[in-house]
Scaffold this motif. Structure first.
Motif, PDB file in Angstrom:
ATOM      1  N   UNK A 127       0.336   8.191   1.260  1.00 42.03           N
ATOM      2  CA  UNK A 127       0.687   7.900   2.655  1.00 42.03           C
ATOM      3  C   UNK A 127       1.149   9.175   3.351  1.00 42.03           C
ATOM      4  N   UNK A 128       2.022   9.950   2.670  1.00 45.02           N
ATOM      5  CA  UNK A 128       2.506  11.202   3.250  1.00 45.02           C
ATOM      6  C   UNK A 128       1.360  12.194   3.422  1.00 45.02           C
ATOM      7  N   UNK A 129       0.438  12.225   2.458  1.00 41.16           N
ATOM      8  CA  UNK A 129      -0.717  13.124   2.566  1.00 41.16           C
ATOM      9  C   UNK A 129      -1.609  12.718   3.733  1.00 41.16           C
ATOM     10  N   UNK A 142      -7.041  11.635   0.994  1.00 41.26           N
ATOM     11  CA  UNK A 142      -5.808  10.847   1.105  1.00 41.26           C
ATOM     12  C   UNK A 142      -6.115   9.361   1.259  1.00 41.26           C
ATOM     13  N   UNK A 143      -7.123   9.040   2.063  1.00 38.74           N
ATOM     14  CA  UNK A 143      -7.501   7.637   2.245  1.00 38.74           C
ATOM     15  C   UNK A 143      -7.961   7.019   0.927  1.00 38.74           C
ATOM     16  N   UNK A 146      -4.963   6.429  -1.215  1.00 43.01           N
ATOM     17  CA  UNK A 146      -4.156   5.328  -0.717  1.00 43.01           C
ATOM     18  C   UNK A 146      -4.808   3.985  -1.036  1.00 43.01           C
ATOM     19  N   UNK A 147      -6.124   3.969  -1.083  1.00 43.70           N
ATOM     20  CA  UNK A 147      -6.838   2.735  -1.418  1.00 43.70           C
ATOM     21  C   UNK A 147      -6.868   2.491  -2.932  1.00 43.70           C
ATOM     22  N   UNK A 148      -6.382   3.497  -3.703  1.00 50.64           N
ATOM     23  CA  UNK A 148      -6.181   3.271  -5.127  1.00 50.64           C
ATOM     24  C   UNK A 148      -7.207   3.857  -6.070  1.00 50.64           C
ATOM     25  N   UNK A 149      -8.019   4.856  -5.627  1.00 47.18           N
ATOM     26  CA  UNK A 149      -9.039   5.361  -6.556  1.00 47.18           C
ATOM     27  C   UNK A 149      -8.417   6.135  -7.724  1.00 47.18           C
ATOM     28  N   UNK A 150      -7.333   6.891  -7.470  1.00 47.52           N
ATOM     29  CA  UNK A 150      -6.647   7.586  -8.557  1.00 47.52           C
ATOM     30  C   UNK A 150      -6.005   6.559  -9.492  1.00 47.52           C
ATOM     31  N   UNK A 151      -5.352   5.572  -8.911  1.00 48.82           N
ATOM     32  CA  UNK A 151      -4.669   4.545  -9.702  1.00 48.82           C
ATOM     33  C   UNK A 151      -5.653   3.775 -10.583  1.00 48.82           C
ATOM     34  N   UNK A 152      -6.798   3.448 -10.012  1.00 49.15           N
ATOM     35  CA  UNK A 152      -7.796   2.694 -10.770  1.00 49.15           C
ATOM     36  C   UNK A 152      -8.303   3.499 -11.962  1.00 49.15           C
ATOM     37  N   UNK A 153      -8.575   4.802 -11.731  1.00 47.96           N
ATOM     38  CA  UNK A 153      -9.047   5.644 -12.827  1.00 47.96           C
ATOM     39  C   UNK A 153      -7.985   5.768 -13.916  1.00 47.96           C
TER      40      UNK A 153
END
Length: 436
Positions: A127-129, A142-143, A146-153
């Motif tokens: 969000x800050x990015x 950043x988008x 925020x939508x979770x691509x890092x988290x999903x990986x």
């Protein structure tokens, strides 16, 4: 988190409209006490009315109510859209603070969203990015985060690690039963290798992702009076650097940002590099050399095909572009890219080459931009390397299991699964603006 917080959510200064945000279990009750609309607030419907302080009318406002848990923070949230006067914003906030609300800390709305399970920590940091994104590429990264691509990986990686850890732990539990075999260590090693390669790939993406997020540094270097300041003025479109026929005019580095095809580049105009007895000029030359060391792209400006040994040895990942300046007066040999900083001749081609050198191939589908994530991946990588070494060398199962747990912990830190200490969260959210 039982208290109700309030803050001005829009940027400081005067504008057409400003937003005061309120979050907490008493958000609706507190705002309604001072909001006169003649009707009850409807969920997610903007309601027009007057915000009052006793008998005094503060402003005609529009209020929007988001009922928990369907809000940004997961709590009841009320947003008051008022006129952009700094006085009006302060008066509305003052009324709220004087009557039960607390002034929100930096990033506290997003911190509550994380603590209430609306987003994980990697998404919250994105969000800050997103707010600070200065170019199209930084915005896109950043988008996606925020939508979770890092988290999903990372969830995929942790799922594989959990399976691996389960097999190792099971072997540990039944270690006394020599006739029981749960998994081939060679196959376990192959799984660990695959996890290692994925962690390495994510870490490699940080170099490019962080540069795009903060602006890719480009140093413009050369001998005195070859046109470096004229070139940076041409690139920036402004007379930010002093231009003179006197050699050695630039005594210090000058930095400006330029958007090239949606990517932000930080151009540094350096002092001309030469031997000098002038102490001030020598300090400027030393700063120029430091700028070269930090740059991802080095543009060496020269005349008549004379390259010289100004730049020295480039570090890994640095790219050098050599340009011959002053095509407008026929001073180019044709050995390198010919440009005219004065007229703009071929400067677009130079920009294209800078973009290619700075961005290179297409960006990874998942890109790391946060130093905290990079460090956590590094610690996780050390753990998984020890796991692989242990599996290959026949190390005791309990030691392998301990390293697996360490890798799981460090990957979990990124999304917040393993982060509970208030001081850690405080450090993460303190760079946020108030109101977000």
């Amino acid at each position: 988190m039982n208290d109700t917080i309030a803050a001005i959510a829009t940027a400081q200064g005067v504008g057409g409209v400003a937003v005061v945000r309120v979050s907490g279990e008493k958000a609706l009750e507190t705002v309604c006490r001072y909001f006169n609309a003649g009707k009850t607030l409807s969920v997610r419907h903007a309601t027009y009315g007057t915000f009052r302080d006793g008998e005094k009318s503060v402003d005609d406002v529009v209020v929007t109510y988001y009922k928990a848990p369907n809000s940004y923070t997961g709590e009841d949230v009320v947003e008051i859209s008022c006129h952009g006067s700094s006085y009006i914003q302060r008066e509305i906030l003052k009324v709220l603070i004087d009557n039960g609300c607390r002034m929100a800390e930096r990033g506290e709305f997003t911190k509550r969203a994380f603590l209430n399970g609306k987003m994980d920590l990697a998404q919250a940091e994105a969000v800050a990015d997103l707010i600070g994104a200065k170019g199209k590429a930084a915005h896109r990264i950043a988008m996606a985060q925020m939508k979770g691509n890092v988290s999903e990986r990372l969830r995929e990686l942790r799922s594989k690690l959990v399976e691996l850890a389960a097999l190792v732990e099971l072997e540990l539990d039944f270690s006394d039963h020599e006739d029981v075999v749960f998994a081939d260590r060679e196959k376990l090693g192959e799984t660990a290798e695959a996890i290692k390669h994925e962690i390495e790939r994510l870490r490699r993406s940080f170099s490019q992702g962080n540069a795009i997020k903060n602006g890719i540094p480009v140093a413009i270097v050369g001998e005195p009076n070859v046109g470096k300041s004229t070139l940076i003025n041409r690139l920036v479109g402004d007379d930010c650097a002093i231009v003179s026929d006197i050699a050695g005019t630039t005594r210090d580095t000058i930095e400006r940002e330029v958007d090239i095809d949606g990517v932000m580049f930080r151009f540094v105009d350096t002092a001309g590099i030469r031997e000098s007895d002038d102490q001030i000029e020598r300090l400027g030359i030393e700063r120029s050399r430091r700028a070269i060391e930090k740059a991802k792209v080095v543009v060496l400006l020269t005349e008549k095909g004379v390259k010289g040994d100004i730049v020295g040895e480039l570090r890994d990942g640095q790219k050098l572009i050599v340009c011959e300046n002053k095509t407008d007066v026929g001073r180019c040999s044709g050995k390198f890219l010919g440009i005219s900083a004065l007229t703009g001749d071929n400067v677009d081609e130079l920009k294209h080459r800078i973009y290619e050198a700075g961005v290179g191939d297409e960006m990874e589908d998942v890109t790391i931009t946060n130093a905290r994530h990079y460090e956590a991946l590094g610690r996780g990588l050390e753990d998984i390397v020890r796991v692989i070494d242990g599996l290959n060398s026949g190390v005791e199962t309990d030691l392998v299991a301990e390293d697996l747990r360490g890798c799981l912990f460090h990957l979990g830190e990124i999304c917040g699964d393993e982060v509970t200490a208030d001081e850690v969260l405080g450090t993460i959210f303190e760079r946020f603006c108030i109101g977000k």
